[in-house]
Design a protein around this motif. Structure first.
Motif, PDB file in Angstrom:
ATOM      1  N   GLU A 158      50.452  31.081  90.656  1.00  0.00           N
ATOM      2  CA  GLU A 158      51.179  31.707  89.556  1.00  0.00           C
ATOM      3  C   GLU A 158      50.548  31.338  88.877  1.00  0.00           C
ATOM      4  OE1 GLU A 158      55.680  32.785  89.072  1.00  0.00           O
ATOM      5  OE2 GLU A 158      55.523  30.973  89.273  1.00  0.00           O
ATOM      6  N   LEU A 159      50.397  29.744  88.545  1.00  0.00           N
ATOM      7  CA  LEU A 159      48.913  29.187  87.743  1.00  0.00           C
ATOM      8  C   LEU A 159      47.753  30.145  87.686  1.00  0.00           C
ATOM      9  CD1 LEU A 159      48.370  28.024  84.964  1.00  0.00           C
ATOM     10  CD2 LEU A 159      47.234  25.946  86.720  1.00  0.00           C
ATOM     11  N   LEU A 160      47.034  30.189  88.460  1.00  0.00           N
ATOM     12  CA  LEU A 160      45.734  30.791  89.246  1.00  0.00           C
ATOM     13  C   LEU A 160      45.878  32.656  88.842  1.00  0.00           C
ATOM     14  CD1 LEU A 160      45.431  28.538  93.044  1.00  0.00           C
ATOM     15  CD2 LEU A 160      44.141  28.016  90.622  1.00  0.00           C
ATOM     16  N   LYS A 161      46.641  33.074  90.006  1.00  0.00           N
ATOM     17  CA  LYS A 161      47.055  34.256  89.310  1.00  0.00           C
ATOM     18  C   LYS A 161      46.978  34.795  87.923  1.00  0.00           C
ATOM     19  CE  LYS A 161      50.146  38.742  90.069  1.00  0.00           C
ATOM     20  NZ  LYS A 161      51.088  38.744  90.516  1.00  0.00           N
ATOM     21  N   ALA A 162      47.605  34.022  87.119  1.00  0.00           N
ATOM     22  CA  ALA A 162      47.283  33.853  85.567  1.00  0.00           C
ATOM     23  C   ALA A 162      46.456  34.223  84.877  1.00  0.00           C
ATOM     24  CB  ALA A 162      48.861  33.362  84.971  1.00  0.00           C
ATOM     25  N   VAL A 163      45.186  33.274  85.300  1.00  0.00           N
ATOM     26  CA  VAL A 163      44.364  32.605  85.295  1.00  0.00           C
ATOM     27  C   VAL A 163      42.768  33.693  85.357  1.00  0.00           C
ATOM     28  CG1 VAL A 163      42.242  31.413  84.912  1.00  0.00           C
ATOM     29  CG2 VAL A 163      44.595  30.130  85.088  1.00  0.00           C
ATOM     30  N   ARG A 164      43.399  33.920  86.436  1.00  0.00           N
ATOM     31  CA  ARG A 164      42.399  35.094  87.108  1.00  0.00           C
ATOM     32  C   ARG A 164      42.412  36.657  86.482  1.00  0.00           C
ATOM     33  NH1 ARG A 164      43.846  32.467  92.459  1.00  0.00           N
ATOM     34  NH2 ARG A 164      41.219  31.519  92.999  1.00  0.00           N
ATOM     35  N   GLN A 165      43.470  36.882  86.617  1.00  0.00           N
ATOM     36  CA  GLN A 165      44.746  38.420  85.541  1.00  0.00           C
ATOM     37  C   GLN A 165      43.767  37.933  84.374  1.00  0.00           C
ATOM     38  OE1 GLN A 165      48.777  38.344  87.263  1.00  0.00           O
ATOM     39  NE2 GLN A 165      48.040  40.491  85.590  1.00  0.00           N
ATOM     40  N   VAL A 166      44.219  37.039  83.296  1.00  0.00           N
ATOM     41  CA  VAL A 166      43.543  37.670  81.641  1.00  0.00           C
ATOM     42  C   VAL A 166      41.888  37.076  82.507  1.00  0.00           C
ATOM     43  CG1 VAL A 166      45.806  36.073  80.999  1.00  0.00           C
ATOM     44  CG2 VAL A 166      43.503  34.703  81.755  1.00  0.00           C
ATOM     45  N   ALA A 167      41.129  37.045  82.782  1.00  0.00           N
ATOM     46  CA  ALA A 167      40.437  36.838  83.551  1.00  0.00           C
ATOM     47  C   ALA A 167      39.285  37.751  83.459  1.00  0.00           C
ATOM     48  CB  ALA A 167      39.519  36.105  84.050  1.00  0.00           C
ATOM     49  N   ILE A 168      39.913  38.821  83.552  1.00  0.00           N
ATOM     50  CA  ILE A 168      39.576  40.268  83.652  1.00  0.00           C
ATOM     51  C   ILE A 168      40.690  41.141  82.868  1.00  0.00           C
ATOM     52  CG2 ILE A 168      38.661  40.492  86.169  1.00  0.00           C
ATOM     53  CD1 ILE A 168      41.616  41.646  86.913  1.00  0.00           C
ATOM     54  N   GLY A 169      40.830  40.890  81.860  1.00  0.00           N
ATOM     55  CA  GLY A 169      41.065  41.547  80.936  1.00  0.00           C
ATOM     56  C   GLY A 169      42.821  41.845  80.693  1.00  0.00           C
ATOM     57  N   GLN A 170      43.348  41.721  81.967  1.00  0.00           N
ATOM     58  CA  GLN A 170      44.967  42.053  82.055  1.00  0.00           C
ATOM     59  C   GLN A 170      46.044  40.569  81.081  1.00  0.00           C
ATOM     60  OE1 GLN A 170      46.239  42.074  85.918  1.00  0.00           O
ATOM     61  NE2 GLN A 170      44.610  43.663  86.418  1.00  0.00           N
ATOM     62  N   SER A 171      46.811  41.561  80.704  1.00  0.00           N
ATOM     63  CA  SER A 171      47.728  40.996  80.108  1.00  0.00           C
ATOM     64  C   SER A 171      49.291  40.339  80.643  1.00  0.00           C
ATOM     65  CB  SER A 171      48.583  41.578  78.782  1.00  0.00           C
ATOM     66  OG  SER A 171      48.943  40.676  77.730  1.00  0.00           O
ATOM     67  N   LEU A 172      49.479  39.343  80.455  1.00  0.00           N
ATOM     68  CA  LEU A 172      50.421  38.669  80.953  1.00  0.00           C
ATOM     69  C   LEU A 172      52.043  38.913  79.906  1.00  0.00           C
ATOM     70  CD1 LEU A 172      49.145  35.816  82.740  1.00  0.00           C
ATOM     71  CD2 LEU A 172      49.689  37.955  83.725  1.00  0.00           C
ATOM     72  N   LEU A 173      51.845  39.184  78.901  1.00  0.00           N
ATOM     73  CA  LEU A 173      52.665  39.391  77.998  1.00  0.00           C
ATOM     74  C   LEU A 173      54.197  40.422  78.191  1.00  0.00           C
ATOM     75  CD1 LEU A 173      50.965  38.697  74.681  1.00  0.00           C
ATOM     76  CD2 LEU A 173      52.433  37.333  75.417  1.00  0.00           C
ATOM     77  N   GLN A 174      55.231  40.617  78.625  1.00  0.00           N
ATOM     78  CA  GLN A 174      55.821  41.776  78.318  1.00  0.00           C
ATOM     79  C   GLN A 174      56.137  42.001  77.969  1.00  0.00           C
ATOM     80  OE1 GLN A 174      58.277  41.428  81.361  1.00  0.00           O
ATOM     81  NE2 GLN A 174      57.029  39.828  81.843  1.00  0.00           N
ATOM     82  N   PRO A 175      56.133  44.204  77.905  1.00  0.00           N
ATOM     83  CA  PRO A 175      56.381  44.887  77.213  1.00  0.00           C
ATOM     84  C   PRO A 175      57.169  44.066  75.675  1.00  0.00           C
ATOM     85  CG  PRO A 175      56.729  46.409  79.889  1.00  0.00           C
ATOM     86  CD  PRO A 175      56.611  43.753  79.349  1.00  0.00           C
ATOM     87  N   GLU A 176      58.221  44.408  76.207  1.00  0.00           N
ATOM     88  CA  GLU A 176      59.189  43.868  75.034  1.00  0.00           C
ATOM     89  C   GLU A 176      58.723  42.985  74.062  1.00  0.00           C
ATOM     90  OE1 GLU A 176      60.636  42.163  78.629  1.00  0.00           O
ATOM     91  OE2 GLU A 176      59.960  43.984  78.484  1.00  0.00           O
ATOM     92  N   SER A 177      58.505  42.031  74.519  1.00  0.00           N
ATOM     93  CA  SER A 177      57.619  40.371  73.678  1.00  0.00           C
ATOM     94  C   SER A 177      56.326  41.669  72.508  1.00  0.00           C
ATOM     95  CB  SER A 177      57.156  40.194  74.339  1.00  0.00           C
ATOM     96  OG  SER A 177      58.095  38.985  75.082  1.00  0.00           O
ATOM     97  N   SER A 178      55.751  42.232  72.478  1.00  0.00           N
ATOM     98  CA  SER A 178      54.941  42.648  72.347  1.00  0.00           C
ATOM     99  C   SER A 178      54.698  43.915  71.422  1.00  0.00           C
ATOM    100  CB  SER A 178      53.584  43.807  73.519  1.00  0.00           C
ATOM    101  OG  SER A 178      53.135  42.389  74.939  1.00  0.00           O
TER     102      SER A 178
END
Length: 221
Positions: free
Chosen positions: A112-132
């Motif tokens: 999950e950590l590796l996936k998260a780094v790769r996702q934000v590196a391409i501009g994706q957000s990992l934040l939940q819509p309700e939190s935003s």
């Protein structure tokens, strides 16, 4: 293949070593450096040129939330991924307001950590819509909260405490920074919330950022 330039910021060396080990065998991720607090990270960015920063939320000298705010202001191209030891709704909201791309717990799996780094590196957000949405609602509410001079009713000490709340400090850290008892720090926080008509620390942090109250006001002699 281009490699993601990653920087690790945490005040515990063992944690930094563990995180570095999680990335060492990944051909698409390169750990370019480390820092033990937000201030050190800011000083190293121009040399290390990271694309993603894995940032601890609570650290001495400068916490992750304040550092994230500074980094996103000065280097908007860098994605900041916040990581902490335990869930905290207020810290999540403050991280969103500071411009973080994601928020993880330290007990996250390596995958999950590796996936998260790769996702934000391409501009994706990992934040939940309700939190935003919660953060946006707070900002809109605070922006129209009062037409009076922001923070005008706060004492100099309360403004100092508010500035530290905006940096993500706990009551204990505020007490240590200002040489107060933890009880006194807690009382100051309560008075600040009451004067501003707020109910949560995250709202106070958002208010401080919105109205540029993140540094104490100087008294006129």
């Amino acid at each position: 293949m281009a490699r993601i330039r990653l920087m690790i910021v945490d005040d515990h060396e063992v944690v930094r070593l563990g995180m570095r080990a999680a990335f060492e065998l990944e051909p698409d991720i390169h750990v370019v450096g480390e820092a033990s607090n937000g201030a050190e990270a800011l000083a190293k960015i121009s040399v290390l040129m990271p694309e993603v920063i894995l940032m601890d939320v609570r650290m001495e000298k400068m916490g992750g939330i304040e550092a994230c705010r500074e980094i996103r202001s000065e280097h908007p191209q860098i994605a900041v991924l916040m990581i902490t030891s335990y869930p905290d709704d207020e810290a999540v909201t403050a991280s969103i307001l500071a411009g973080a791309s994601g928020y993880l717990l330290k007990n996250v799996s390596r995958t999950e950590l590796l996936k998260a780094v790769r996702q934000v590196a391409i501009g994706q957000s990992l934040l939940q819509p309700e939190s935003s949405q919660k953060a946006i609602t707070q900002m809109n509410s605070l922006a129209s909260h009062s037409t009076s001079i922001p923070g005008n009713d706060l004492t100099e000490r309360e403004r100092e405490v508010l500035a530290l709340i905006a940096r993500g400090y706990t009551n204990k850290q505020i007490a240590e920074a200002l040489y107060l008892s933890e009880k006194t720090a807690r009382n100051h926080v309560s008075h600040i919330l009451e004067k501003l008509g707020l109910s949560r620390r995250s709202e106070a942090a958002a208010y401080a950022v919105e109205h540029k109250l993140t540094t104490p006001r100087r008294q006129n002699n």
